[in-house]
Design a protein around this motif. Structure first.
Motif, mmCIF file in Angstrom:
data_model
loop_
_atom_site.group_PDB
_atom_site.id
_atom_site.type_symbol
_atom_site.label_atom_id
_atom_site.label_comp_id
_atom_site.label_asym_id
_atom_site.label_seq_id
_atom_site.Cartn_x
_atom_site.Cartn_y
_atom_site.Cartn_z
ATOM 1 N N MET A 288 1.029 -1.148 0.162
ATOM 2 C CA MET A 288 0.137 0.086 0.079
ATOM 3 C C MET A 288 0.939 1.077 0.004
ATOM 4 S SD MET A 288 -2.991 -1.387 0.053
ATOM 5 C CE MET A 288 -3.871 0.250 0.118
ATOM 6 N N MET A 289 0.466 2.316 -0.866
ATOM 7 C CA MET A 289 1.346 3.316 -1.223
ATOM 8 C C MET A 289 0.526 4.569 -1.254
ATOM 9 S SD MET A 289 3.459 1.543 -4.209
ATOM 10 C CE MET A 289 1.946 0.760 -4.877
ATOM 11 N N THR A 290 0.936 5.682 -0.812
ATOM 12 C CA THR A 290 0.595 6.962 -0.705
ATOM 13 C C THR A 290 1.577 8.081 -1.012
ATOM 14 O OG1 THR A 290 -1.160 8.669 -0.134
ATOM 15 C CG2 THR A 290 0.201 7.400 1.535
ATOM 16 N N ALA A 291 1.425 9.034 -2.050
ATOM 17 C CA ALA A 291 2.296 10.055 -2.172
ATOM 18 C C ALA A 291 2.114 11.376 -1.408
ATOM 19 C CB ALA A 291 2.414 10.537 -3.310
ATOM 20 N N ASP A 292 0.859 10.902 -0.397
ATOM 21 C CA ASP A 292 0.567 12.391 0.337
ATOM 22 C C ASP A 292 -0.164 11.919 1.532
ATOM 23 O OD1 ASP A 292 -0.293 14.496 1.703
ATOM 24 O OD2 ASP A 292 -1.226 15.412 -0.080
ATOM 25 N N ILE A 293 0.380 11.845 2.680
ATOM 26 C CA ILE A 293 -0.271 11.045 3.976
ATOM 27 C C ILE A 293 -1.439 11.817 4.423
ATOM 28 C CG2 ILE A 293 1.857 9.648 4.781
ATOM 29 C CD1 ILE A 293 2.342 11.838 6.736
ATOM 30 N N GLU A 294 -1.431 13.286 4.051
ATOM 31 C CA GLU A 294 -2.683 13.834 4.324
ATOM 32 C C GLU A 294 -3.906 13.629 3.463
ATOM 33 O OE1 GLU A 294 -1.333 18.074 4.511
ATOM 34 O OE2 GLU A 294 -0.183 17.774 5.919
ATOM 35 N N SER A 295 -3.711 13.002 2.365
ATOM 36 C CA SER A 295 -4.967 12.678 1.695
ATOM 37 C C SER A 295 -5.345 11.215 2.014
ATOM 38 C CB SER A 295 -4.618 12.890 0.193
ATOM 39 O OG SER A 295 -3.902 11.626 -0.360
ATOM 40 N N ARG A 296 -6.287 10.827 1.603
ATOM 41 C CA ARG A 296 -6.949 9.565 1.596
ATOM 42 C C ARG A 296 -6.623 8.675 0.579
ATOM 43 N NH1 ARG A 296 -8.673 8.582 6.780
ATOM 44 N NH2 ARG A 296 -9.576 10.320 7.883
ATOM 45 N N GLN A 297 -6.114 9.187 -0.451
ATOM 46 C CA GLN A 297 -5.642 8.485 -1.769
ATOM 47 C C GLN A 297 -4.770 7.526 -1.573
ATOM 48 O OE1 GLN A 297 -5.201 11.360 -4.766
ATOM 49 N NE2 GLN A 297 -7.271 11.475 -5.195
ATOM 50 N N GLN A 298 -4.901 6.346 -1.854
ATOM 51 C CA GLN A 298 -3.873 5.214 -1.824
ATOM 52 C C GLN A 298 -3.977 4.399 -3.144
ATOM 53 O OE1 GLN A 298 -4.398 2.507 1.644
ATOM 54 N NE2 GLN A 298 -5.618 3.956 2.635
ATOM 55 N N GLU A 299 -2.597 3.771 -3.144
ATOM 56 C CA GLU A 299 -2.592 2.879 -4.463
ATOM 57 C C GLU A 299 -2.112 1.601 -3.658
ATOM 58 O OE1 GLU A 299 0.374 2.343 -8.476
ATOM 59 O OE2 GLU A 299 0.164 4.120 -7.321
ATOM 60 N N GLY A 300 -2.637 0.359 -4.235
ATOM 61 C CA GLY A 300 -2.270 -0.953 -3.728
ATOM 62 C C GLY A 300 -2.012 -1.949 -4.852
#
Length: 66
Positions: free
Chosen positions: A32-44
């Motif tokens: 699981m990855m995210t480029a911005d921990i403040e957003s809820r958008q994740q890529e998995g």
């Protein structure tokens, strides 16, 4: 003096487990990855080999290079 990094925080989490069956087919990893921990958008991604997991992580790290 403390400076604040203007870049958003990034995070990558790897969960590894082994499925029942032959040892050479048992490996699984959820990445699981995210480029911005403040957003809820994740890529998995779910992969079935250590080599595939390394490739996903390597690609993610290369994206951060200037």
């Amino acid at each position: 003096m403390t400076s604040v990094d203007p870049e958003p925080g990034r995070i990558l989490v790897i969960r590894v487990w082994f499925e029942p069956g032959p040892p050479d087919e048992a490996f699984r990893a959820r990445i699981m990855m995210t480029a911005d921990i403040e957003s809820r958008q994740q890529e998995g991604r779910v992969v079935s080999s250590p080599e595939a997991a390394l490739e996903v992580v390597s690609r993610w790290l290369r994206q951060m290079l200037p």
